[in-house]
Design a protein around this motif. Structure first.
Motif, short mmCIF file in Angstrom:
data_model
loop_
_atom_site.label_atom_id
_atom_site.label_comp_id
_atom_site.label_asym_id
_atom_site.label_seq_id
_atom_site.Cartn_x
_atom_site.Cartn_y
_atom_site.Cartn_z
N LEU A 119 16.08 6.77 -96.47
CA LEU A 119 16.81 7.00 -95.26
C LEU A 119 17.43 8.56 -95.24
O LEU A 119 17.68 9.24 -94.45
N VAL A 120 17.83 9.00 -96.39
CA VAL A 120 18.30 10.46 -96.71
C VAL A 120 17.33 11.33 -97.13
O VAL A 120 17.58 12.55 -96.78
N ILE A 121 16.55 11.16 -98.11
CA ILE A 121 15.88 12.25 -98.71
C ILE A 121 14.30 11.74 -98.56
O ILE A 121 13.52 12.57 -99.04
N GLY A 122 13.82 10.59 -98.02
CA GLY A 122 12.59 9.99 -98.17
C GLY A 122 11.85 10.12 -96.87
O GLY A 122 12.24 11.17 -95.98
N ARG B 163 22.00 12.28 -103.41
CA ARG B 163 21.67 13.70 -103.45
C ARG B 163 22.31 14.07 -104.54
O ARG B 163 23.58 13.79 -104.75
N PRO B 164 21.77 14.67 -105.60
CA PRO B 164 22.35 15.37 -106.97
C PRO B 164 23.29 16.71 -106.55
O PRO B 164 22.90 17.44 -105.54
N GLU C 10 19.89 14.40 -112.30
CA GLU C 10 19.84 13.41 -111.14
C GLU C 10 20.99 12.79 -110.30
O GLU C 10 21.89 12.45 -111.00
N ALA C 11 20.70 12.36 -109.12
CA ALA C 11 21.94 11.67 -108.30
C ALA C 11 22.01 9.96 -108.90
O ALA C 11 21.20 9.72 -109.68
N PRO C 12 23.11 9.69 -108.89
CA PRO C 12 23.39 8.32 -109.48
C PRO C 12 22.54 7.41 -108.79
O PRO C 12 22.30 6.46 -109.79
N ALA C 13 21.99 7.41 -107.50
CA ALA C 13 21.03 6.48 -107.31
C ALA C 13 19.78 6.56 -107.92
O ALA C 13 19.11 5.31 -108.23
N ALA C 14 19.26 7.52 -108.39
CA ALA C 14 18.20 7.78 -109.32
C ALA C 14 18.49 7.19 -110.72
O ALA C 14 17.47 6.52 -111.34
#
Length: 422
Positions: free
Chosen positions: A85-88, A242-243, A249-253
């Motif tokens: 949703l944000v970067i994909g 977002r990093p 890398e961002a927490p999600a990654a």
């Protein structure tokens, strides 16, 4: 196990083919075990109760797998959805239209078919939701195994479709399978989620905060009467993708890299082991034929998913409302639509939720057997179509290479003629 070997094993578990294979192996073991002479011990193991009664967590092992382990799976699904949703692919509205519309079509058509076939049958008021979800791990595993020669857009489309599909299924679980809600417990769960979001905003990274917070949020959601897996997807959606400047890398990654192997290698296979152990003898197969809910599930997954996904995609592309993924044709889209009929994980979960209080309990096993058999058929038919499409793409690529070689030779000959005055 040394650190490098642990890292390599985790990377191995992240591959889609391996995740799908482990899922299938766990389901196969459950089916063999449940239909063996030791089938009674399988039921005893699945129904063995463990957990603190004072916290109202004295659940069977099957319930722990359904409510607890699947929360990890939904957390990873939430992370994937947030990233998309944000970067994909789903961040670009124009590119997001096709998988979103396809997902909606792939939910509505199976639900309508299941509802129409099962109309008037006890439990159909909730059982219509069983064939609406596509299994991400299973479908992507089949694509990775048999459709690797298709353009990269095939995986992007199927992943985006399955993520949106699962989001809709999660919303259905929240809306349809929540009868009574304890407001105080729900407020407690929401407070945990707000604290999680605030900690993300403050860039706190300590697991000593997040792990207890996740456990309390899950427990509060369970006590509230809402399916506890929703706590997992909510935390995934609240994780930063977002990093920051200077951040690798961002927490999600980071979380996806750490948690996804546990989800693919432990949580989902254990859920499949406890959920897929249903009778598959001649009487069980006869029960499927005589059960309109089971027939609705089969038609919903095999026909509804294919027609819903492909038909909506074709219409959206034909009207110019959405763009076709690069280098994919109608036959490619049809093959991917067939993979949408792999319902497995979420469909098994919804079958448990929808039919647990209907009849003598055999309805749950019949619905699960319909899901398992149909998912296998969808995977085999989809695999055959993907292999055929892969060969077609190989032939096209070879023809384009030959044309390029001919053009190169023609250019070289022309240059040679010019140099020699020919």
């Amino acid at each position: 196990m040394s650190a490098p070997r642990k890292a390599e094993f985790a990377r191995f578990l992240r591959t889609e083919t391996v995740g799908g294979a482990i899922l299938l192996i766990a389901a196969a073991i459950a089916l063999i075990y449940a239909n063996s002479p030791w089938g009674a011990s399988y039921l005893s193991l699945r129904d063995f109760t463990v957990g603190p009664q004072s916290l109202h967590l004295d659940l069977t092992l099957g319930e722990w797998a359904q409510d607890g382990l699947l929360a990890v799976f939904f957390f990873v699904a939430g992370l994937e959805l947030k990233r998309e949703l944000v970067i994909g692919e789903l961040a670009d509205r124009r590119r997001a239209r096709l998988p979103v519309l396809a997902a909606v079509g792939g939910v509505v058509a199976p639900a309508l078919i299941a509802l129409a076939i099962g109309w008037g049958t006890p439990g159909i008021d909730q059982a219509w939701a069983i064939p609406i979800a596509t299994d991400i791990a299973f479908a992507l595993g089949v694509l990775a195994l048999t459709g690797s020669r298709l353009p990269a857009g095939a995986r992007v489309f199927l992943l985006s479709l399955a993520v949106v599909d699962d989001l809709i299924a999660i919303l259905v679980i929240a809306a349809v399978f929540t009868s009574t809600i304890s407001v105080l417990w729900l407020l407690g769960a929401l407070a945990c989620l707000v604290l999680y979001a605030y900690a993300q905003h403050r860039r706190i990274t300590s697991p000593w905060l997040y792990v207890p917070l996740a456990l309390v949020a899950w427990w509060a959601m369970h006590q509230a009467g809402v399916h506890a897996t929703l706590a997992g997807v909510a935390m995934g959606l609240l994780t930063r993708v977002r990093p920051d400047p200077g951040e690798d890398e961002a927490p999600a990654a980071r979380l996806e890299h750490r948690v996804q192997p546990w989800s693919a290698g432990v949580c989902v296979p254990l859920f499949a082991f406890f959920a897929a152990g249903v009778p598959l003898d001649s009487s069980a197969l006869h029960a499927i034929v005589d059960d309109r809910i089971a027939l609705g599930i089969i038609a919903g997954l095999l026909i509804g998913k294919t027609v819903g996904i492909f038909g909506t995609s074709w219409l959206a592309i034909r009207t110019g409302f959405a763009e076709r993924p690069r280098k994919l044709g109608n036959r490619d889209m049809f093959a991917l639509s067939v993979l949408g009929g792999i319902g497995f994980t979420v469909s098994l979960l919804v079958a448990e939720l929808a039919l647990e209080n209907v009849g003598d309990g055999s309805e749950v096993d019949t619905a699960k057997a319909a899901v398992l058999l149909t998912s296998m058929v969808a995977s085999l038919v989809g695999s055959a179509l993907l292999i055929r499409r892969g060969r077609a793409h190989d032939r096209r690529a070879a023809a384009e290479l030959d044309d390029l070689d001919d053009d190169t030779y023609a250019t070289d000959d022309a240059d040679g003629d010019k140099r020699t005055g020919g």
